[in-house]
Write a protein that holds these residues in place. Structure first.
Motif, short mmCIF file in Angstrom:
data_model
loop_
_atom_site.label_atom_id
_atom_site.label_comp_id
_atom_site.label_asym_id
_atom_site.label_seq_id
_atom_site.Cartn_x
_atom_site.Cartn_y
_atom_site.Cartn_z
N GLY A 220 0.77 -1.24 0.00
CA GLY A 220 0.00 0.00 0.00
C GLY A 220 0.80 1.28 0.00
O GLY A 220 0.27 2.34 -0.37
N HIS A 221 2.06 1.24 0.38
CA HIS A 221 2.86 2.46 0.41
C HIS A 221 3.76 2.59 -0.81
O HIS A 221 4.66 3.44 -0.86
CB HIS A 221 3.72 2.50 1.68
N VAL A 222 3.51 1.74 -1.82
CA VAL A 222 4.30 1.76 -3.05
C VAL A 222 3.47 2.42 -4.16
O VAL A 222 2.29 2.09 -4.33
CB VAL A 222 4.72 0.34 -3.48
N GLU A 301 13.93 -5.95 -2.96
CA GLU A 301 12.60 -6.25 -2.45
C GLU A 301 12.07 -5.02 -1.74
O GLU A 301 12.83 -4.21 -1.21
CB GLU A 301 12.67 -7.43 -1.46
N ILE A 302 10.75 -4.86 -1.76
CA ILE A 302 10.11 -3.77 -1.03
C ILE A 302 9.35 -4.39 0.15
O ILE A 302 8.61 -5.36 -0.02
CB ILE A 302 9.14 -2.98 -1.92
N THR A 303 9.57 -3.85 1.34
CA THR A 303 8.90 -4.35 2.54
C THR A 303 8.07 -3.22 3.15
O THR A 303 8.12 -2.07 2.69
CB THR A 303 9.91 -4.85 3.58
N ASP A 304 7.35 -3.54 4.20
CA ASP A 304 6.56 -2.52 4.88
C ASP A 304 7.43 -1.41 5.46
O ASP A 304 6.96 -0.30 5.69
CB ASP A 304 5.74 -3.16 6.02
N LYS A 305 8.69 -1.70 5.69
CA LYS A 305 9.59 -0.73 6.31
C LYS A 305 10.45 0.04 5.31
O LYS A 305 11.14 0.98 5.69
CB LYS A 305 10.48 -1.43 7.33
#
Length: 411
Positions: A220-222, A301-305
């Protein structure tokens, strides 16, 4: 302001073979416009620019002048080049305020032309063909005309009142503008020909972002950069922003995010500073605004952080070409509240029956003819993302081909 413009114009050497014009994709007659301005005929100078390039007021603001006109000025070899863009902007804005278009009366009246897309290519095409007396309808999928100029370039780089003035001039020439109409899903090319359009011109640009296909890209933050620029105010980014990619769109997103409240914006790029695709001008202004850069960093990789990145290095292969390779064991987390992907765009795939390449770009000849008779295309939908001046130049060639094609149809 006027004194400064006159002083700058007076520096022009009036070269017999102006390198500034040769360096411009659309061959702006810089020496002639300056000559007319200094002779006291600013209207003549403005008409000269507009007839050569209907988007002169736009190009004078957002083109990479250091690569085009100013980059070729002979004065720049030993000092500062003439600030051609500032002179052109002053003249072009003045002309847009004064110019009162009149639709010509000639044998082309009643011959319908559909212009699909109102970005740089579409606006150029509409001005040229309406100026020749054709009955032009401009189809735009959004509310306002301008395409990437309206929805992809921030206001601080391009004031939108210029586009409003261009819209008024198009209407004055008799162009019909149909907003909120995407050709393809409901009205197709066949429907346009059935309604007696003689030619369909495609100038829809490149609006589909290219994904990286990384794990976490759907979180959601991407966000995709080209989407953000359409309406930055609807996004809640947080304080720390990471941008993957280093082109002009990435610079626009970075500078906009800072203006919208982000405290720290960092561009992540897998190569070095000398390899970024953004122009030096845009890169320098991004740094001036406070944008940070982390080079030799490749997203994994994209993570929540945030973004998991690996260090990279550029090595030269046996074929002499450089390539980027990751440094094993160098993974780290770059913390971010929001992540943008800004690695180029491709055309929408809403039009059928046209030959396209592997990347989705429409295939044409040098004059913009597609595989389908009566259908032409130019601009970014054919070439991929280029400058506005390059789109105008291509569209001028295509307009001539369209006029010749319609003439060959007879009455």
């Amino acid at each position: 302001m006027t004194k400064h413009i006159i002083e700058e114009a007076s520096r022009c050497l009036q070269c017999k073979k102006p390198q500034c014009s040769r360096g411009c994709p659309v061959s702006t007659p810089a020496n002639l416009m300056i000559e007319a301005l200094l002779a006291g005929d600013i209207r003549k100078a403005g008409a000269m620019l507009f007839e050569n390039n209907p988007l002169s007021a736009v190009c004078s603001l957002i083109c990479p002048h250091e690569n085009f006109c100013e980059g070729h000025c002979v004065l720049g070899r030993k000092g500062a080049p003439v600030h051609v863009s500032a002179v052109e902007q002053y003249i072009s804005r003045n002309y847009l305020e004064q110019y009162q278009p009149e639709r010509p009366v000639n044998g082309n009246n009643g011959k319908r032309i559909a212009v699909v897309g109102s970005g740089p290519a579409g606006i150029t095409m509409a001005f040229i063909l309406a100026g020749q007396g054709f009955d032009v309808t401009l189809f735009e999928s959004e509310e306002l005309i301008g395409g990437v100029l309206q929805y992809g370039i921030p206001d601080f780089r391009l004031p939108k009142d210029i586009l409003a003035r261009l819209r008024d001039k198009l209407i004055g020439l008799g162009v019909k503008i149909r907003p909120n109409t995407m050709i393809g899903p409901v009205i197709g090319i066949d429907h346009l020909f059935a309604d007696d359009y003689k030619v369909v011109f495609i100038g829809t640009g490149v609006w589909n972002p290219r994904p990286l296909r990384l794990k976490g890209e759907s979180l959601g933050h991407v966000h995709y950069a080209i989407h953000y620029l359409k309406n930055p105010d609807v996004y809640a980014l947080g304080k720390r922003v990471a941008i993957i990619g280093a082109g002009n769109v990435a610079m626009d997103v970075a500078r906009t995010a800072l203006r919208k409240g982000a405290r720290e914006v960092t561009v992540l790029y897998r190569r070095g500073e000398d390899d970024i695709s953004a122009t030096r001008y845009e890169y320098d202004y991004a740094k001036l605004d406070g944008v940070r850069f982390r080079f030799y960093a490749s997203p994994v990789e994209i993570t929540d952080k945030g973004v998991v990145i690996m260090d990279t290095r550029v090595v030269e292969g046996e074929d002499g070409r450089s390539r980027v390779e990751s440094v094993e064991g160098s993974e780290s987390l770059f913390e971010a509240d929001s992540v943008f992907i800004a690695v180029s765009q491709a055309p929408r795939s809403n039009l059928t029956g046209l030959e396209v390449g592997k990347t989705g770009l429409v295939i044409t000849d040098e004059e913009g003819r597609t595989n389908r008779p009566g259908v032409f295309a130019s601009g970014d939908v054919v070439t991929g993302a280029k400058t506005v001046a390059e789109a105008v130049n291509f569209s001028k060639r295509t307009a001539k081909a369209i006029i010749d094609y319609v003439s060959g149809l007879g009455d």
